[in-house]
Design an enzyme around this catalytic site. Structure first.
Site, short mmCIF file in Angstrom:
data_model
loop_
_atom_site.label_atom_id
_atom_site.label_comp_id
_atom_site.label_asym_id
_atom_site.label_seq_id
_atom_site.Cartn_x
_atom_site.Cartn_y
_atom_site.Cartn_z
N TYR A 118 0.84 -1.21 0.00
CA TYR A 118 0.00 0.00 0.00
C TYR A 118 0.87 1.26 0.00
O TYR A 118 0.62 2.23 -0.73
CB TYR A 118 -0.94 0.00 1.21
CG TYR A 118 -1.74 1.28 1.33
CD1 TYR A 118 -2.60 1.69 0.31
CD2 TYR A 118 -1.63 2.10 2.46
CE1 TYR A 118 -3.32 2.87 0.40
CE2 TYR A 118 -2.36 3.28 2.56
CZ TYR A 118 -3.20 3.66 1.53
OH TYR A 118 -3.91 4.83 1.63
N TYR A 161 -0.98 13.00 6.60
CA TYR A 161 -0.61 11.95 7.56
C TYR A 161 0.89 12.02 7.83
O TYR A 161 1.68 12.26 6.91
CB TYR A 161 -0.90 10.55 6.97
CG TYR A 161 -2.34 10.08 7.02
CD1 TYR A 161 -3.31 10.71 7.78
CD2 TYR A 161 -2.72 8.95 6.28
CE1 TYR A 161 -4.62 10.23 7.80
CE2 TYR A 161 -4.02 8.47 6.29
CZ TYR A 161 -4.97 9.11 7.05
OH TYR A 161 -6.26 8.65 7.07
N ARG A 172 -11.31 13.48 1.47
CA ARG A 172 -12.30 12.66 2.22
C ARG A 172 -13.62 12.56 1.47
O ARG A 172 -14.35 11.59 1.62
CB ARG A 172 -12.56 13.27 3.59
CG ARG A 172 -11.34 13.29 4.50
CD ARG A 172 -10.97 11.91 4.97
NE ARG A 172 -9.76 11.93 5.79
CZ ARG A 172 -9.05 10.86 6.09
NH1 ARG A 172 -9.42 9.66 5.64
NH2 ARG A 172 -7.98 10.95 6.82
N GLU A 189 -14.21 -0.89 6.19
CA GLU A 189 -14.17 0.43 5.53
C GLU A 189 -15.45 0.61 4.73
O GLU A 189 -15.99 -0.35 4.18
CB GLU A 189 -12.95 0.49 4.62
CG GLU A 189 -12.82 1.81 3.91
CD GLU A 189 -11.56 1.90 3.06
OE1 GLU A 189 -10.47 1.58 3.56
OE2 GLU A 189 -11.71 2.27 1.89
C1 LIG Z 1 -9.22 4.35 5.14
C2 LIG Z 1 -8.34 5.23 4.67
O1 LIG Z 1 -7.76 5.21 3.45
C3 LIG Z 1 -8.14 4.33 2.42
C4 LIG Z 1 -7.17 4.52 1.32
C5 LIG Z 1 -7.39 5.43 0.31
C6 LIG Z 1 -6.38 5.65 -0.75
O2 LIG Z 1 -5.21 5.39 -0.51
O3 LIG Z 1 -6.77 6.11 -1.85
C7 LIG Z 1 -8.60 6.15 0.24
C8 LIG Z 1 -9.59 5.90 1.15
C9 LIG Z 1 -9.55 4.64 1.92
O4 LIG Z 1 -9.93 3.63 1.02
C10 LIG Z 1 -7.91 6.36 5.51
O5 LIG Z 1 -6.74 6.74 5.40
O6 LIG Z 1 -8.74 6.89 6.27
#
Ligand SMILES: C=C(O[C@@H]1C=C(C(=O)O)C=C[C@H]1O)C(=O)O
Length: 347
Positions: free
Chosen positions: A147, A207, A220, A334
């Site tokens: 990831y 982050y 978001r 999620e």
């Molecule tokens: C759940 C989270 O992230 C996940 C990862 C994401 C991405 O990398 O595109 C986008 C939203 C979620 O699927 C989060 O960081 O809150």
């Protein structure tokens, strides 16, 4: 197109996988069919719309098809491995990065092709992205979690195309059951968008470094409306949302509490208090969410998650449950969705 000409907003819904062709609405044109299914296939456009198979279900019975329709004529094509369909207002395109020892470079290259395609067709607004990452919590050949490896390539591509943090789309970055990395994107030409953050969460692009060398670049949520002035009747695309407050995972190991916090995060994100920061006048609640996807890491947890979700979602909402890994190994669930038809009460 001038600001006065009102463009419709995108339309999507879920259909059963078997006989999807029989069920396609005859009175509409199809922009794309995204099969959440039991194997992976490269994007293709041979039927006059975009089609892609994403390996997100153990069997076809557990999958579904997400169908995007339009009233306008659809044009399709391929560019640098990216398949696309567009109707002069909305572009849907998809790409795939074959299974590899590491992914940053392949992700950067595929994303670059996608961003170049958007540019060349005149789709400057990147609305929503979905990313499906096989072995998402496993290490690549250099010991970096896949990831994080993916996030690095994505951040580099956005940087090359001068996407500031406030122009990145809302997104999902989730596990898949095979096929390397697959992604698809919705972009708009004249419809306007506002990226929305959650005042109870740190923006993902901020982050801290403990989550990887480059942060996940996504918003978001995205508010999409026919004109920039319309702060009432737009759609809200909610990114994949989990049990995170600030930047920290809460309730690791407790799927019920994680589900409740994910729901609370979405309720706040689309609710009047958070939207007031963007002068958006909608009073949404969880019952306004539709075309919902709930990703659950452990199959045995699905009934408990379903029970909690049923208490909060509209009985009329389309909800799909998928048994896949989540981007952090301490997250069990999620949730994402779209507020299609605004609850227009003044905020
Ligand atoms: C759940 C989270 O992230 C996940 C990862 C994401 C991405 O990398 O595109 C986008 C939203 C979620 O699927 C989060 O960081 O809150």
């Amino acid at each position: 197109m001038t600001e006065q000409q009102i463009v419709d907003l995108p339309a999507s819904k879920f259909l059963a996988l078997d006989d999807v062709d029989e069920q396609l609405p005859r009175e509409k044109n199809v922009l794309g069919v995204i099969n959440y299914t039991s194997s992976a296939a490269d994007p293709e456009v041979s039927r006059g719309h975009l089609r892609v198979d994403i390996h997100m279900a153990g069997s076809e019975a557990d999958g579904f098809a997400e169908v995007w329709t339009t009233d306008r004529p659809v044009e399709t094509g391929e560019f640098g491995g990216i398949g696309y369909a567009h109707d002069d207002e909305y572009l849907l395109c998809a790409g795939r990065i074959a299974p590899a020892e590491h992914y940053a470079e392949g992700t950067r290259v595929a994303y670059q092709a996608m961003l170049e395609l958007m540019d060349s067709l005149g789709y400057k607004n990147c609305v929503r992205m979905w990313n499906f990452v096989n072995h998402i919590n496993e290490d690549n050949s250099e010991g970096m979690e896949i990831y994080r490896d993916f996030c690095k390539g994505r951040a580099e591509a956005f940087e090359l195309f001068h996407f500031g943090d406030t122009s990145v789309p809302s997104a999902t970055g989730i596990g898949s059951l095979g096929g390397g990395i697959a992604f698809y994107v919705l972009a708009s030409r004249s419809a306007a968008l506002i990226p929305i953050e959650n005042s109870k969460q740190i923006s993902a692009y901020n982050y801290p470094k403990q989550y990887g060398p480059r942060p996940p670049k996504f918003a978001r949520a995205t508010y999409l409306s026919t004109t920039g002035a319309d702060r009432i009747s737009g759609q809200i695309y909610v990114a994949g949302t989990s049990s995170i407050r600030g930047h920290e995972t809460l309730f690791a190991g407790d799927v019920e509490k994680q589900t409740l916090l994910a729901l609370e995060n979405i309720a706040h994100l689309v609710g009047p208090e958070n939207l007031a920061d963007y002068q958006i006048e909608q009073r949404n609640a969880l019952a306004d969410l539709d075309t919902i996807k709930v990703y659950v890491r452990h199959r045995d947890d699905i009934p408990a998650v379903q029970r909690i979700c049923a208490e909060h979602f509209s009985p009329d909402a389309q909800v799909a449950y998928l048994n896949v890994d989540v981007c952090r190994s301490d997250l069990s669930v999620e949730i994402e969705g779209i507020v299609h038809a605004a609850n227009r009460g003044a905020a």
